[in-house]
Enzyme design. Structure first.
Site, mmCIF file in Angstrom:
data_model
loop_
_atom_site.group_PDB
_atom_site.id
_atom_site.type_symbol
_atom_site.label_atom_id
_atom_site.label_comp_id
_atom_site.label_asym_id
_atom_site.label_seq_id
_atom_site.Cartn_x
_atom_site.Cartn_y
_atom_site.Cartn_z
ATOM 1 N N SER A 7 -0.553 -3.977 -0.814
ATOM 2 C CA SER A 7 -1.677 -2.946 -0.348
ATOM 3 C C SER A 7 -2.332 -3.426 0.734
ATOM 4 C CB SER A 7 -2.439 -2.835 -1.585
ATOM 5 O OG SER A 7 -3.865 -2.214 -0.985
ATOM 6 N N HIS A 32 1.744 0.310 0.839
ATOM 7 C CA HIS A 32 0.541 1.004 0.155
ATOM 8 C C HIS A 32 -0.655 0.981 1.015
ATOM 9 C CE1 HIS A 32 -1.297 2.642 -3.634
ATOM 10 N NE2 HIS A 32 -2.348 2.257 -3.210
ATOM 11 N N ASP A 34 -4.306 2.258 1.356
ATOM 12 C CA ASP A 34 -5.493 2.700 0.655
ATOM 13 C C ASP A 34 -6.364 3.576 1.658
ATOM 14 O OD1 ASP A 34 -5.000 1.735 -2.080
ATOM 15 O OD2 ASP A 34 -5.002 -0.151 -1.075
ATOM 16 N N MET A 36 -9.978 5.429 1.970
ATOM 17 C CA MET A 36 -11.280 5.722 1.200
ATOM 18 C C MET A 36 -12.213 6.148 2.153
ATOM 19 S SD MET A 36 -11.362 1.700 -0.577
ATOM 20 C CE MET A 36 -10.090 1.083 -1.235
ATOM 21 N N HIS A 65 -2.270 6.484 -0.476
ATOM 22 C CA HIS A 65 -3.350 6.543 -1.698
ATOM 23 C C HIS A 65 -4.462 7.227 -0.972
ATOM 24 C CE1 HIS A 65 -5.398 4.634 -5.304
ATOM 25 N NE2 HIS A 65 -5.496 6.007 -5.523
ATOM 26 N N MET A 67 -8.036 8.090 -1.451
ATOM 27 C CA MET A 67 -9.130 7.893 -2.630
ATOM 28 C C MET A 67 -10.251 8.498 -2.039
ATOM 29 S SD MET A 67 -8.697 4.072 -4.013
ATOM 30 C CE MET A 67 -7.811 3.384 -2.652
ATOM 31 N N MET A 136 -4.451 3.436 -12.179
ATOM 32 C CA MET A 136 -5.351 2.496 -11.681
ATOM 33 C C MET A 136 -5.699 1.392 -12.878
ATOM 34 S SD MET A 136 -5.582 3.054 -8.296
ATOM 35 C CE MET A 136 -7.080 2.013 -8.142
ATOM 36 N N ASP A 174 -1.752 -0.042 -9.819
ATOM 37 C CA ASP A 174 -2.333 -0.621 -8.754
ATOM 38 C C ASP A 174 -3.719 -1.478 -9.244
ATOM 39 O OD1 ASP A 174 -3.617 -1.293 -6.338
ATOM 40 O OD2 ASP A 174 -3.817 0.696 -5.767
#
Length: 222
Positions: A7, A32, A34, A36, A65, A67, A136, A174
Site C-alpha cells: 500500500s 495497492h 489508497d 481518500m 481502493h 475510500m 478491512m 488490508d
C-alpha cells in the site's frame, strides 16, 4: 497462491516512483493505491493524476481502493489512469449493484470493501458479480494502525461462502498486516495481503514478501 499488494499510503512520496520500483524488485504482485477524499475517511491522499503518473512505469497490477463518497463519479478517471481493479466501499454506495455494473462496463475488475463493523451479509445478493472482496482489518483513513482480530471470523465466513457457492472471487485483507497477523488472515482464508508500513519500513522488503508467500496455510474455522 498468496499475492502481496504493498500500500503506497506508507511510501515516501518525495520519491514515490523509486519506492514503487523497490516493491516491484522485491517481488510484489499488485500495487495497492489508497484513494481518500477527506469525507468518507478523515484523510486526503491522491487523485487519478498520481495514479496515471505511475502507469507504464512499473509492471504491477494497479489495485485502486476508493475510500470516497459517491465513488461512481470517479470510476472512469481512475480506470483511464491505469486501474486494473476498482474497489468501492459498500458503506459509500447508495446503489452498490449499479456501481459494480458501471465498473464492469468499463472493462475493469470490480471489488467491494467492508469496514470492520460492516456485516458480510450486505453482499449476499451481489457476491456472484464481484472479482474481489476487501475486508478491512483496521478502520480506514490512516496507515500504521493495529490489526483488529475481530475481523477473522468475517474472513473465515467469506471463505466458506465462497467455497459453498463455487465462486472465483478473491479475498483481500488490508490493515495492520505484518509477519504475525498475516498467518492469521491466511489461515482464515485470505488470498491477497495488503501491507503498508511493514513493507515500506522494512530494510529488505523482499524478505517479508517472501515470508508472506511461503507461510504454510492451514485453513481452519476461527
Amino acid at each position: 497462491m498468496v499475492r502481496v499488494a504493498p500500500s503506497i499510503l506508507s511510501a515516501d512520496f518525495s520519491c514515490l516512483l523509486e519506492e514503487v520500483k523497490r516493491m516491484e524488485r522485491s517481488g510484489a504482485d499488485w500495487l495497492h493505491l489508497d484513494i481518500m477524499d477527506g469525507h468518507f475517511v478523515p484523510n486526503i491522499t491522491m487523485g487519478p493524476l498520481v495514479v496515471g503518473a505511475l502507469k507504464g512505469r512499473v509492471d504491477l497490477f494497479f489495485d485502486v481502493h476508493l475510500m470516497v463518497m459517491n465513488p461512481q463519479l470517479f470510476l472512469t478517471d481512475f480506470y483511464r489512469a491505469g486501474a486494473g481493479m476498482l474497489t468501492v466501499h459498500a458503506e459509500a454506495c447508495t446503489h452498490l449493484h449499479r456501481v459494480v455494473q458501471e465498473i464492469k462496463k468499463l472493462g475493469c475488475k470490480a471489488g467491494v470493501a467492508l469496514n470492520p463493523a460492516t456485516p458480510l451479509n450486505c453482499l449476499d445478493y451481489i457476491l456472484e458479480e464481484l472479482d474481489l472482496v476487501l475486508i478491512m482489518s483496521v478502520n480506514p483513513g490512516f496507515g500504521g494502525q493495529e490489526f483488529i482480530p475481530g475481523v477473522l471470523p468475517k474472513i473465515n465466513a467469506l471463505a466458506e461462502e465462497k467455497a459453498k457457492r463455487g465462486l472465483s472471487l478473491e479475498i483481500e485483507v488490508d490493515g495492520g498486516i505484518n509477519e504475525n497477523t498475516a498467518v492469521q488472515v491466511l489461515n482464515a482464508g485470505a488470498d491477497i495481503l495488503v501491507a503498508g508500513s511493514a513493507l515500506f519500513g522494512a530494510p529488505d522488503p523482499s524478505k517479508l514478501i517472501n515470508a508472506f508467500k511461503m507461510f504454510p496455510v492451514r485453513r481452519k474455522r476461527v
